[in-house]
Design a protein around this motif. Structure first.
Motif, PDB file in Angstrom:
ATOM      1  N   SER A  31      43.568  15.714 -94.291  1.00 36.74           N
ATOM      2  CA  SER A  31      42.269  15.794 -93.610  1.00 36.74           C
ATOM      3  C   SER A  31      41.222  15.099 -94.466  1.00 36.74           C
ATOM      4  CB  SER A  31      41.857  17.253 -93.384  1.00 36.74           C
ATOM      5  OG  SER A  31      41.500  17.870 -94.613  1.00 36.74           O
ATOM      6  N   GLY A  32      40.126  14.703 -93.819  1.00 38.14           N
ATOM      7  CA  GLY A  32      39.048  14.059 -94.554  1.00 38.14           C
ATOM      8  C   GLY A  32      38.422  14.978 -95.573  1.00 38.14           C
ATOM      9  N   GLU A  33      38.299  16.279 -95.233  1.00 35.04           N
ATOM     10  CA  GLU A  33      37.677  17.243 -96.148  1.00 35.04           C
ATOM     11  C   GLU A  33      38.504  17.396 -97.420  1.00 35.04           C
ATOM     12  OE1 GLU A  33      36.463  18.162 -91.947  1.00 35.04           O
ATOM     13  OE2 GLU A  33      38.350  17.737 -92.970  1.00 35.04           O
ATOM     14  N   ARG A  34      39.823  17.590 -97.269  1.00 33.05           N
ATOM     15  CA  ARG A  34      40.676  17.748 -98.452  1.00 33.05           C
ATOM     16  C   ARG A  34      40.761  16.447 -99.239  1.00 33.05           C
ATOM     17  NH1 ARG A  34      43.000  21.994 -95.470  1.00 33.05           N
ATOM     18  NH2 ARG A  34      43.987  20.635 -93.934  1.00 33.05           N
ATOM     19  N   ALA A  35      40.725  15.323 -98.519  1.00 31.00           N
ATOM     20  CA  ALA A  35      40.751  14.032 -99.207  1.00 31.00           C
ATOM     21  C   ALA A  35      39.535  13.862-100.104  1.00 31.00           C
ATOM     22  CB  ALA A  35      40.800  12.901 -98.183  1.00 31.00           C
ATOM     23  N   ASP A  45      41.899   4.075-106.993  1.00 26.67           N
ATOM     24  CA  ASP A  45      41.408   2.706-106.836  1.00 26.67           C
ATOM     25  C   ASP A  45      41.393   2.279-105.372  1.00 26.67           C
ATOM     26  OD1 ASP A  45      41.104   2.203-109.619  1.00 26.67           O
ATOM     27  OD2 ASP A  45      43.268   1.936-109.771  1.00 26.67           O
ATOM     28  N   VAL A  46      42.382   2.786-104.604  1.00 23.36           N
ATOM     29  CA  VAL A  46      42.550   2.371-103.213  1.00 23.36           C
ATOM     30  C   VAL A  46      42.839   3.603-102.355  1.00 23.36           C
ATOM     31  CG1 VAL A  46      43.862   0.916-101.607  1.00 23.36           C
ATOM     32  CG2 VAL A  46      43.543   0.179-103.974  1.00 23.36           C
ATOM     33  N   VAL A  47      42.300   3.611-101.141  1.00 26.05           N
ATOM     34  CA  VAL A  47      42.588   4.675-100.184  1.00 26.05           C
ATOM     35  C   VAL A  47      43.097   4.057 -98.891  1.00 26.05           C
ATOM     36  CG1 VAL A  47      41.670   6.594 -98.843  1.00 26.05           C
ATOM     37  CG2 VAL A  47      40.796   6.166-101.146  1.00 26.05           C
ATOM     38  N   PHE A  48      44.290   4.475 -98.468  1.00 19.61           N
ATOM     39  CA  PHE A  48      44.800   4.132 -97.147  1.00 19.61           C
ATOM     40  C   PHE A  48      44.361   5.257 -96.219  1.00 19.61           C
ATOM     41  CE2 PHE A  48      47.282   1.449 -99.809  1.00 19.61           C
ATOM     42  CZ  PHE A  48      47.668   0.366 -99.031  1.00 19.61           C
ATOM     43  N   LEU A  49      43.524   4.931 -95.242  1.00 15.64           N
ATOM     44  CA  LEU A  49      42.750   5.944 -94.542  1.00 15.64           C
ATOM     45  C   LEU A  49      42.938   5.887 -93.028  1.00 15.64           C
ATOM     46  CD1 LEU A  49      40.542   8.133 -94.818  1.00 15.64           C
ATOM     47  CD2 LEU A  49      38.838   6.297 -94.908  1.00 15.64           C
ATOM     48  N   ASP A  50      43.423   7.007 -92.465  1.00 14.39           N
ATOM     49  CA  ASP A  50      43.486   7.143 -91.015  1.00 14.39           C
ATOM     50  C   ASP A  50      42.063   7.332 -90.487  1.00 14.39           C
ATOM     51  OD1 ASP A  50      44.476   7.405 -88.474  1.00 14.39           O
ATOM     52  OD2 ASP A  50      45.160   9.469 -88.735  1.00 14.39           O
ATOM     53  N   ILE A  51      41.853   7.143 -89.188  1.00 16.40           N
ATOM     54  CA  ILE A  51      40.495   7.237 -88.637  1.00 16.40           C
ATOM     55  C   ILE A  51      40.276   8.532 -87.867  1.00 16.40           C
ATOM     56  CG2 ILE A  51      38.895   6.224 -86.964  1.00 16.40           C
ATOM     57  CD1 ILE A  51      39.709   3.490 -87.915  1.00 16.40           C
ATOM     58  N   GLU A  52      41.090   8.816 -86.886  1.00 16.70           N
ATOM     59  CA  GLU A  52      40.878  10.011 -86.078  1.00 16.70           C
ATOM     60  C   GLU A  52      41.571  11.207 -86.726  1.00 16.70           C
ATOM     61  OE1 GLU A  52      41.441   9.772 -81.937  1.00 16.70           O
ATOM     62  OE2 GLU A  52      39.885   8.257 -81.678  1.00 16.70           O
ATOM     63  N   MET A  53      40.767  12.045 -87.418  1.00 16.72           N
ATOM     64  CA  MET A  53      41.290  13.207 -88.138  1.00 16.72           C
ATOM     65  C   MET A  53      40.286  14.354 -88.046  1.00 16.72           C
ATOM     66  SD  MET A  53      42.647  11.610 -91.730  1.00 16.72           S
ATOM     67  CE  MET A  53      40.949  11.171 -92.185  1.00 16.72           C
ATOM     68  N   GLY A  54      40.538  15.345 -87.264  1.00 13.29           N
ATOM     69  CA  GLY A  54      39.762  16.573 -87.272  1.00 13.29           C
ATOM     70  C   GLY A  54      38.259  16.380 -87.270  1.00 13.29           C
ATOM     71  N   GLU A  55      37.572  17.202 -88.070  1.00 10.76           N
ATOM     72  CA  GLU A  55      36.104  17.200 -88.075  1.00 10.76           C
ATOM     73  C   GLU A  55      35.527  15.986 -88.798  1.00 10.76           C
ATOM     74  OE1 GLU A  55      34.542  20.846 -89.509  1.00 10.76           O
ATOM     75  OE2 GLU A  55      35.669  22.093 -88.100  1.00 10.76           O
ATOM     76  N   LEU A  56      36.126  15.623 -89.927  1.00 12.06           N
ATOM     77  CA  LEU A  56      35.621  14.489 -90.714  1.00 12.06           C
ATOM     78  C   LEU A  56      36.528  13.291 -90.477  1.00 12.06           C
ATOM     79  CD1 LEU A  56      33.483  13.587 -92.811  1.00 12.06           C
ATOM     80  CD2 LEU A  56      35.108  14.241 -94.600  1.00 12.06           C
ATOM     81  N   SER A  57      36.040  12.321 -89.719  1.00  7.25           N
ATOM     82  CA  SER A  57      36.867  11.153 -89.383  1.00  7.25           C
ATOM     83  C   SER A  57      36.970  10.205 -90.569  1.00  7.25           C
ATOM     84  CB  SER A  57      36.261  10.405 -88.194  1.00  7.25           C
ATOM     85  OG  SER A  57      35.095   9.692 -88.599  1.00  7.25           O
ATOM     86  N   GLY A  58      37.905   9.264 -90.454  1.00  8.60           N
ATOM     87  CA  GLY A  58      38.051   8.281 -91.516  1.00  8.60           C
ATOM     88  C   GLY A  58      36.821   7.417 -91.692  1.00  8.60           C
ATOM     89  N   LEU A  59      36.150   7.081 -90.601  1.00 11.36           N
ATOM     90  CA  LEU A  59      34.924   6.280 -90.703  1.00 11.36           C
ATOM     91  C   LEU A  59      33.813   7.062 -91.387  1.00 11.36           C
ATOM     92  CD1 LEU A  59      34.941   4.584 -87.176  1.00 11.36           C
ATOM     93  CD2 LEU A  59      35.490   3.520 -89.374  1.00 11.36           C
TER      94      LEU A  59
END
Length: 234
Positions: A31-35, A45-59
């Motif tokens: 999740s974005g919060e735990r991330a 250094d780098v984050v591979f990031l999904d976009i549609e995730m629960g309350e806090l989106s990747g964007l």
């Protein structure tokens, strides 16, 4: 770091990225919060990031990360192509679509390598590698190192004049020599690319390297050949 709320997507990406020894997956989050909590502590250094995730989106997470003192590079990895234009507003290095394509992932890794190579200042002219020996500490200039390889419980550091042995792992040396021009050609070998003379086809897509100052032939795993050539060639 990999951030995705789908476990199977995280596992697939981890498998594809594991083919590149210059990358180390330091953490993952669902999740974005735990991330965000982990990123503050780990600072990848780098984050591979999904976009549609629960309350806090990747964007939304990407926007927060841009406010960090040293924001990570972002690669969006999502099933939705319609966010691409907005994603690049956050200076994304790349935009990967699920299901992940092995070749596209490889191209993304190459972009990351080029980006970090451009940011890195070469410091090998003044700083030296400290190697603990029986009679004290030996200081070796990285420019004098031909290659390093793992031998049983020790790691050998080979120069034109002498071979040194250390308890440091290859991963440790790769980290210490990251400001120089060193490349992991194989799980057991780290090579000074300034010393490379010839790349020789071997078998099953693998190659061997010859180096100036050494008769040793260094193996190059087939997964690293393309990236290696991009490092070596104009």
């Amino acid at each position: 770091m990999i951030v995705d709320d789908e476990m199977l997507s995280r596992e697939e990406l981890k498998h594809l990225l594991s083919q590149y020894p210059m990358l180390e997956i330091v953490a993952e989050a669902d999740s974005g919060e735990r991330a965000l909590e982990k990123m503050i502590a780990i600072q990848p250094d780098v984050v591979f990031l999904d976009i549609e995730m629960g309350e806090l989106s990747g964007l939304q997470l990407a926007k927060i990360l841009q406010q960090m003192k040293k924001p990570p590079s972002i690669v969006f990895a999502t099933a939705y192509p319609n966010y691409a234009a907005e994603a690049f507003r956050y200076e994304a290095v790349d935009y990967l679509l699920k299901p992940f394509d092995e070749q596209q992932v490889g191209e993304t890794v190459e972009r990351l390598i080029r980006k970090f190579a451009e940011k890195t200042e070469v410091k090998t002219a003044t700083r030296k590698l400290a190697i603990e020996a029986n009679d004290g500490i030996v200081y070796v200039s990285p420019a004098d190192i031909l290659f390093c390889f793992r031998k049983e419980r020790d790691t050998a550091i080979v120069t034109a004049d002498k071979t040194y042995y250390t308890k440091l792992t290859l991963k440790d040396l790769e980290q210490k020599l990251k400001d120089g021009f060193f490349f992991r050609t194989h799980k057991s070998y780290l090579v000074n690319l300034e010393k490379v003379e010839q790349l020789i086809p071997w078998f099953n897509g693998a190659y061997e390297l010859t180096l100036s100052g050494s008769d040793e032939k260094i193996p190059v795993s087939r997964n690293y050949v393309k990236t290696l050539r991009q490092h070596l060639e104009l």
